[in-house]
Write a protein that holds these residues in place. Sequence first.
Motif, PDB file in Angstrom:
ATOM      1  N   TYR A  69       0.696  -1.215   0.071  1.00  0.00           N
ATOM      2  CA  TYR A  69      -0.029   0.030  -0.005  1.00  0.00           C
ATOM      3  C   TYR A  69       0.779   1.165  -0.015  1.00  0.00           C
ATOM      4  N   GLN A  70       2.153   1.044   0.375  1.00  0.00           N
ATOM      5  CA  GLN A  70       3.008   2.575   0.009  1.00  0.00           C
ATOM      6  C   GLN A  70       3.115   2.898  -1.104  1.00  0.00           C
ATOM      7  N   TYR A  71       2.797   1.940  -2.240  1.00  0.00           N
ATOM      8  CA  TYR A  71       2.895   2.293  -3.424  1.00  0.00           C
ATOM      9  C   TYR A  71       1.788   3.366  -4.078  1.00  0.00           C
ATOM     10  N   PHE A  72       0.686   3.405  -3.198  1.00  0.00           N
ATOM     11  CA  PHE A  72      -0.327   4.466  -3.590  1.00  0.00           C
ATOM     12  C   PHE A  72       0.023   5.669  -3.178  1.00  0.00           C
ATOM     13  N   VAL A  73       0.987   5.954  -2.227  1.00  0.00           N
ATOM     14  CA  VAL A  73       1.327   7.556  -1.622  1.00  0.00           C
ATOM     15  C   VAL A  73       1.637   8.237  -2.903  1.00  0.00           C
ATOM     16  N   PRO A  74       2.303   7.990  -3.656  1.00  0.00           N
ATOM     17  CA  PRO A  74       2.391   9.205  -4.824  1.00  0.00           C
ATOM     18  C   PRO A  74       1.298   9.362  -5.675  1.00  0.00           C
ATOM     19  N   PRO A  75       0.513   8.510  -6.280  1.00  0.00           N
ATOM     20  CA  PRO A  75      -0.592   8.818  -7.019  1.00  0.00           C
ATOM     21  C   PRO A  75      -1.730   9.417  -5.932  1.00  0.00           C
ATOM     22  N   ILE A  76      -1.845   9.166  -4.955  1.00  0.00           N
ATOM     23  CA  ILE A  76      -2.540   9.722  -3.904  1.00  0.00           C
ATOM     24  C   ILE A  76      -2.577  11.312  -3.682  1.00  0.00           C
ATOM     25  N   ALA A  77      -1.231  11.542  -3.581  1.00  0.00           N
ATOM     26  CA  ALA A  77      -0.524  12.824  -3.587  1.00  0.00           C
ATOM     27  C   ALA A  77      -1.215  13.574  -4.859  1.00  0.00           C
ATOM     28  N   LEU A  90      -1.498  14.820 -15.948  1.00  0.00           N
ATOM     29  CA  LEU A  90      -1.116  14.579 -17.695  1.00  0.00           C
ATOM     30  C   LEU A  90      -1.614  13.068 -17.814  1.00  0.00           C
ATOM     31  N   PRO A  91      -1.994  12.701 -19.049  1.00  0.00           N
ATOM     32  CA  PRO A  91      -2.413  11.313 -19.281  1.00  0.00           C
ATOM     33  C   PRO A  91      -1.502  10.340 -18.855  1.00  0.00           C
ATOM     34  N   ILE A  92      -0.111  10.632 -18.997  1.00  0.00           N
ATOM     35  CA  ILE A  92       0.935   9.652 -18.575  1.00  0.00           C
ATOM     36  C   ILE A  92       0.681   9.232 -16.797  1.00  0.00           C
ATOM     37  N   GLN A  93       0.364  10.442 -15.973  1.00  0.00           N
ATOM     38  CA  GLN A  93      -0.077  10.242 -14.996  1.00  0.00           C
ATOM     39  C   GLN A  93      -1.092   9.235 -14.542  1.00  0.00           C
ATOM     40  N   PHE A  94      -2.255   9.289 -15.235  1.00  0.00           N
ATOM     41  CA  PHE A  94      -3.228   8.357 -15.185  1.00  0.00           C
ATOM     42  C   PHE A  94      -2.835   6.852 -15.266  1.00  0.00           C
ATOM     43  N   GLY A  96       0.312   5.759 -15.228  1.00  0.00           N
ATOM     44  CA  GLY A  96       0.909   5.339 -14.089  1.00  0.00           C
ATOM     45  C   GLY A  96       0.172   4.934 -12.725  1.00  0.00           C
ATOM     46  N   PHE A  97      -0.831   5.797 -12.502  1.00  0.00           N
ATOM     47  CA  PHE A  97      -1.862   5.431 -11.478  1.00  0.00           C
ATOM     48  C   PHE A  97      -2.482   3.979 -12.021  1.00  0.00           C
ATOM     49  N   GLY A  98      -2.814   3.769 -13.104  1.00  0.00           N
ATOM     50  CA  GLY A  98      -3.365   2.260 -13.572  1.00  0.00           C
ATOM     51  C   GLY A  98      -2.394   1.112 -13.411  1.00  0.00           C
ATOM     52  N   VAL A  99      -1.022   1.460 -13.603  1.00  0.00           N
ATOM     53  CA  VAL A  99      -0.112   0.504 -13.398  1.00  0.00           C
ATOM     54  C   VAL A  99      -0.123   0.089 -12.067  1.00  0.00           C
ATOM     55  N   ILE A 100       0.186   1.155 -11.173  1.00  0.00           N
ATOM     56  CA  ILE A 100       0.080   0.846  -9.583  1.00  0.00           C
ATOM     57  C   ILE A 100      -0.962   0.279  -9.129  1.00  0.00           C
ATOM     58  N   VAL A 101      -1.994   0.642  -9.490  1.00  0.00           N
ATOM     59  CA  VAL A 101      -3.244  -0.031  -9.064  1.00  0.00           C
ATOM     60  C   VAL A 101      -3.277  -1.685  -9.805  1.00  0.00           C
ATOM     61  N   MET A 102      -3.018  -1.754 -10.890  1.00  0.00           N
ATOM     62  CA  MET A 102      -2.760  -3.097 -11.303  1.00  0.00           C
ATOM     63  C   MET A 102      -1.825  -4.010 -10.585  1.00  0.00           C
ATOM     64  N   GLY A 103      -0.727  -3.326 -10.269  1.00  0.00           N
ATOM     65  CA  GLY A 103       0.502  -4.245  -9.876  1.00  0.00           C
ATOM     66  C   GLY A 103       0.200  -4.344  -8.127  1.00  0.00           C
ATOM     67  N   VAL A 104      -0.323  -3.624  -7.660  1.00  0.00           N
ATOM     68  CA  VAL A 104      -0.675  -3.686  -6.202  1.00  0.00           C
ATOM     69  C   VAL A 104      -1.932  -4.806  -6.157  1.00  0.00           C
ATOM     70  N   TRP A 105      -2.895  -4.950  -7.005  1.00  0.00           N
ATOM     71  CA  TRP A 105      -3.940  -5.864  -7.124  1.00  0.00           C
ATOM     72  C   TRP A 105      -3.185  -7.282  -7.375  1.00  0.00           C
ATOM     73  N   LEU A 106      -2.359  -7.178  -8.272  1.00  0.00           N
ATOM     74  CA  LEU A 106      -1.727  -8.798  -8.702  1.00  0.00           C
ATOM     75  C   LEU A 106      -0.873  -9.201  -7.574  1.00  0.00           C
ATOM     76  N   ALA A 107      -0.084  -8.326  -7.014  1.00  0.00           N
ATOM     77  CA  ALA A 107       0.646  -8.696  -5.807  1.00  0.00           C
ATOM     78  C   ALA A 107      -0.235  -9.119  -4.774  1.00  0.00           C
ATOM     79  N   SER A 108      -1.227  -8.351  -4.534  1.00  0.00           N
ATOM     80  CA  SER A 108      -2.143  -8.706  -3.281  1.00  0.00           C
ATOM     81  C   SER A 108      -2.797 -10.153  -3.617  1.00  0.00           C
ATOM     82  N   ARG A 109      -3.111 -10.340  -4.883  1.00  0.00           N
ATOM     83  CA  ARG A 109      -3.884 -11.501  -5.092  1.00  0.00           C
ATOM     84  C   ARG A 109      -3.134 -12.835  -5.084  1.00  0.00           C
TER      85      ARG A 109
END
Length: 119
Positions: A69-77, A90-94, A96-109
């Motif tokens: 969940y520490q990976y969520f700190v930069p996108p939430i900021a 910017l679109p690249i930030q969105f 990146g946010f999607g990549v982080i959400v997907m990565g955390v979801w996969l790692a959690s699963r």
Amino acid sequence: IRMLAVSAPASLLILLPYGLSATINTPWATISPTAWIMLFHVTVLAGVVGFIGFYAGVKQVGAAGAMLYQYFVPPIAALLEWAVIGKTLLPIQFLGFGVIVMGVWLASRFRQPREAFSS
């Protein structure tokens, strides 16, 4: 939390020479109530309460689970920056946010439950 509390005096010895001059020369009586409230927020609410909450979470889900969940700190900021001060994202930030959400979801699963390590 104990280790953090024990290490704080040692960090004070390192940081004291850097901040002593500024601390002595600060006009404390002229600091606004808003600044004092912000200092309280950063030290007590964000610092103390944040650490206690984080370590309570570590105790419940384990270090690896809490670290995800520490990976969520930069996108939430970035999202708060957009919501509070109107910073354009910017679109690249969105992306990146999607990549982080997907990565955390996969790692959690696919991570092993905490009980698997306690035997």
